[in-house]
Design a protein around this motif. Sequence first.
Motif, PDB file in Angstrom:
ATOM      1  N   THR A  50       5.132  -3.740  -4.406  1.00 36.09           N
ATOM      2  CA  THR A  50       3.506  -4.420  -4.544  1.00 36.09           C
ATOM      3  C   THR A  50       3.156  -5.310  -3.047  1.00 36.09           C
ATOM      4  N   TYR A  51       4.548  -5.874  -1.940  1.00 33.52           N
ATOM      5  CA  TYR A  51       4.835  -5.978  -1.216  1.00 33.52           C
ATOM      6  C   TYR A  51       3.966  -4.828  -0.224  1.00 33.52           C
ATOM      7  N   PHE A  52       5.198  -3.687  -0.268  1.00 39.88           N
ATOM      8  CA  PHE A  52       4.486  -2.649   0.831  1.00 39.88           C
ATOM      9  C   PHE A  52       2.847  -2.402   0.426  1.00 39.88           C
ATOM     10  N   ARG A  53       2.461  -2.544  -0.252  1.00 36.73           N
ATOM     11  CA  ARG A  53       0.645  -1.958  -0.636  1.00 36.73           C
ATOM     12  C   ARG A  53      -0.070  -3.490   0.314  1.00 36.73           C
ATOM     13  N   ILE A  54       0.386  -4.751  -0.417  1.00 38.93           N
ATOM     14  CA  ILE A  54       0.018  -5.626   0.469  1.00 38.93           C
ATOM     15  C   ILE A  54      -0.510  -5.614   1.972  1.00 38.93           C
ATOM     16  N   GLU A  55       0.769  -5.627   2.040  1.00 42.99           N
ATOM     17  CA  GLU A  55       0.899  -4.962   3.940  1.00 42.99           C
ATOM     18  C   GLU A  55       0.823  -4.067   4.807  1.00 42.99           C
ATOM     19  N   ALA A  56       0.716  -2.890   3.815  1.00 49.53           N
ATOM     20  CA  ALA A  56      -0.896  -1.306   4.560  1.00 49.53           C
ATOM     21  C   ALA A  56      -1.757  -1.871   4.245  1.00 49.53           C
ATOM     22  N   SER A  57      -2.932  -2.983   3.472  1.00 50.17           N
ATOM     23  CA  SER A  57      -3.551  -2.934   3.205  1.00 50.17           C
ATOM     24  C   SER A  57      -4.272  -3.842   4.771  1.00 50.17           C
ATOM     25  N   ARG A  58      -3.526  -4.021   4.989  1.00 46.98           N
ATOM     26  CA  ARG A  58      -3.493  -5.156   6.427  1.00 46.98           C
ATOM     27  C   ARG A  58      -3.688  -4.542   7.632  1.00 46.98           C
ATOM     28  N   ASP A  59      -2.964  -3.356   7.840  1.00 49.44           N
ATOM     29  CA  ASP A  59      -2.827  -2.391   8.859  1.00 49.44           C
ATOM     30  C   ASP A  59      -3.741  -0.949   8.564  1.00 49.44           C
ATOM     31  N   ASP A  60      -4.653  -1.201   9.560  1.00 51.56           N
ATOM     32  CA  ASP A  60      -5.870   0.100   9.476  1.00 51.56           C
ATOM     33  C   ASP A  60      -4.773   1.291  10.240  1.00 51.56           C
ATOM     34  N   LEU A  61      -4.006   1.118  10.843  1.00 52.47           N
ATOM     35  CA  LEU A  61      -3.589   2.518  11.554  1.00 52.47           C
ATOM     36  C   LEU A  61      -2.830   3.095  11.001  1.00 52.47           C
ATOM     37  N   TYR A  62      -2.415   2.448  10.233  1.00 52.81           N
ATOM     38  CA  TYR A  62      -0.481   3.267   9.568  1.00 52.81           C
ATOM     39  C   TYR A  62      -0.518   2.669   8.220  1.00 52.81           C
ATOM     40  N   GLY A  63      -1.564   1.775   7.693  1.00 51.35           N
ATOM     41  CA  GLY A  63      -1.935   1.702   6.076  1.00 51.35           C
ATOM     42  C   GLY A  63      -0.841   2.719   5.280  1.00 51.35           C
ATOM     43  N   ALA A  64      -2.563   3.584   5.800  1.00 51.07           N
ATOM     44  CA  ALA A  64      -2.409   4.744   4.339  1.00 51.07           C
ATOM     45  C   ALA A  64      -0.924   4.582   4.190  1.00 51.07           C
ATOM     46  N   TYR A  65      -0.048   5.029   5.275  1.00 50.30           N
ATOM     47  CA  TYR A  65       1.117   5.688   5.313  1.00 50.30           C
ATOM     48  C   TYR A  65       1.993   5.188   4.503  1.00 50.30           C
TER      49      TYR A  65
END
Length: 218
Positions: A171-186
């Motif tokens: 869940t936290y991975f997905r939350i932080e991913a939503s905040r990172d435009d460059l590496y979010g998808a990864y």
Amino acid sequence: MLTQEANRPRFARSSVSLREMIRIYDACIQVREISKEQLDLSDEMALIATNAEIAAAKSTLNKEAFIVLANETGKIALQMSAHVASILQDSDRLAQDALVGVQRTRRLKHFHEGRRLVQDAENAQAVGEVIGNLEGVLSDIYANILGRLDQIEQGRQAISKQTVKVARIITYFRIEASRDDLYGAYFRNIGDDLDSLCQTAHTVSDQMGAVLAAAQHP
């Protein structure tokens, strides 16, 4: 006047049948095979955690958060590996012990069959003592295996708790991913991979639990 047959000593048959010992042996083999699957899953999780750490180092926006999550995932993977390795080692020893139990139960069966052919009361007494000793040994083997299967169940539950922790991290991975435009998808992919592993781990754990429950409470 009493006959020789009437004078012959009576002994209770073993409480552990050959069929029962074979059933326990089969359960130990299943536990060993399932634990191998669990070890593979924990290894995959450790690999994902390593890849996440490498990717986290490249992030500019959420580097610290990603590193913390990756490190925590790696720690959980190591703890799971330790639990699984212990179960795998114990299940291997249990399978060997259960095989010895099967062999001795077969031997005991032959003694029971042979005793019926013994005419001399003294010889029958001697055979009966051998039977009694074998029954005692088998009873100890059986009780020991059941006790250690219970310990394996405790280990299985400990692994399940670690899997629940990973579910929170996802869940936290997905939350932080939503905040990172460059590496979010990864990192969303990492979360998805971990989620898939967790679902498989739950399925495998349920299989293990069913085998253990059936072995202890047929």
